[in-house]
Enzyme design. Structure first.
Site, PDB file in Angstrom:
ATOM      1  CG  HIS A 251      -1.904   1.206   1.046  1.00 33.19           C
ATOM      2  ND1 HIS A 251      -3.004   1.195   0.218  1.00 33.19           N
ATOM      3  CD2 HIS A 251      -1.826   2.461   1.542  1.00 33.19           C
ATOM      4  CE1 HIS A 251      -3.567   2.384   0.228  1.00 33.19           C
ATOM      5  NE2 HIS A 251      -2.883   3.184   1.033  1.00 33.19           N
ATOM      6  CG  ASP A 255      -0.500   5.616   0.019  1.00 29.60           C
ATOM      7  OD1 ASP A 255      -1.597   5.594  -0.556  1.00 29.60           O
ATOM      8  OD2 ASP A 255      -0.362   5.443   1.246  1.00 29.60           O
ATOM      9  CG  HIS A 278       0.599  10.684   1.644  1.00 31.66           C
ATOM     10  ND1 HIS A 278       0.438   9.888   0.538  1.00 31.66           N
ATOM     11  CD2 HIS A 278      -0.136  10.118   2.631  1.00 31.66           C
ATOM     12  CE1 HIS A 278      -0.373   8.883   0.851  1.00 31.66           C
ATOM     13  NE2 HIS A 278      -0.722   8.998   2.110  1.00 31.66           N
TER      14      HIS A 278
HETATM   15 ZN   LIG Z   1      -3.060   5.243   0.882  1.00 32.67          ZN
END
Ligand SMILES: [Zn+2]
Length: 328
Positions: A251, A255, A278
């Protein structure tokens, strides 16, 4: 020059990889992960060189926000886009990953609120619908961004790095104290549909204790054990368990695919993330584009065919192959 299509120039132009959009619009209904509010998202086909643009249609007049790295506002939990005048849209990373992974370069994405619907916490519902609808090749040539020099950002022992490579590669490592996640490392050549096979169905994950803290702060109100993998120490609380033993690192790679797509074009580079998130991936893109000697535009000639994340994916749009893919 009267030879027309037989001239070397025309021949080389005819052999470029073209941009792509959706064959038709696709609608998604869900809830926002943090607000818990109903959210409707519609992907529309868009003209060549349009890029990916989000449109908040709950506002009057509607507000457009380009899906680009310089429209990202730092946020710990998700990727938040900002139009520069206070209008935001959160959690764009999974839909961006799905578009990049299927090789969609142009789309207008309307949303009726400040948050993208979380669906099952992965990119699979977006990918499945894009493949069902089909991918339309366009007439404008595609350009990629070639990374020429290594660029890196660090924070404590976490780092994110882009270095030169002939296709997108993602190399990620995470370290969690929770035994259900622990240390996970995975490296993937993103060419030729790898995103669909390896990453698309991996869900968001979090700790049970984080969920409680987020709820006290009015966040994760749309989160359930079905749209996020919730772990508590060595236990996976979500019913049905994990989709992959290393779903968490997959995951994080999903992302990263979405966050890197905010470069605005496919990247020819190796991305290395060590406990990165992020905000760090966005700082990395800002560092890359701040240095004009670190990258260049590159026309996508047939030598690049098969090396881009969406290459070959259109074949999956054939119903028989889509069914075969779903059965894998
Ligand atoms: Zn995510």
């Amino acid at each position: 020059m009267t030879e027309g299509a037989t001239s070397p120039r025309d021949e080389s132009e005819g052999r470029q990889i073209m941009q792509a959009t959706l064959k038709d619009k696709v609608t998604f209904q869900g809830v926002g992960l943090h607000s818990g509010a109903p959210a409707c998202l519609v992907m529309h086909p868009a003209r060549p060189d349009h890029g990916i643009v989000f449109r908040r249609i709950d506002l009057t007049p509607a507000v457009d926000i380009p899906a680009l790295w310089d429209h990202v506002t730092p946020s710990k939990l998700c990727t938040l886009l900002d139009n520069g005048h206070g209008v935001t849209l959160s959690t764009v990373e999974h839909v961006m990953a799905a578009l990049a992974g299927t090789g969609i370069h142009n789309a207008l994405i309307t949303v009726d609120g400040p948050e993208i619907p979380i669906l099952d916490g992965s990119a699979a519902p977006f990918v499945d619908a894009i493949l069902d609808t089909g991918i339309a090749r366009q007439t404008a040539p595609l350009r990629a961004i070639r990374v020429l020099r290594t660029v890196e950002v660090r924070e404590g022992d976490a780092f994110a790095r882009l270095s030169p490579a002939d296709h997108l590669e993602i190399d990620f490592e995470i370290d969690f104290t929770d035994a259900a996640i622990g240390h996970q490392e995975k490296c993937l050549d993103m060419a030729n549909g790898a995103f669909l096979r390896e990453l698309a169905d991996s869900r968001t994950f979090c700790r049970a204790s984080d969920v409680e803290a987020m709820r006290r702060n009015g966040l994760a109100l749309g989160g359930t054990y079905l749209n996020a993998v919730v772990v508590d120490g060595g236990r996976v609380l979500s019913p049905g368990g994990l989709r992959h033993a290393d779903e968490a690192v997959r995951h994080k790679m999903l992302d990263a695919t979405g966050d890197l797509a905010l470069a605005g074009a496919p990247l020819l580079a190796r991305y290395t993330g060590h406990r990165a998130g992020h905000a760090m991936t966005n700082r990395l893109l800002r560092a890359l584009f701040a240095d004009p000697t670190a990258w260049m535009w590159e026309r996508c000639t047939p030598e690049l065919e098969g090396r881009l994340p969406g290459a070959g994916v259109a074949d999956y749009a054939r119903p028989d192959l889509a069914a075969a893919f779903a059965a894998e």
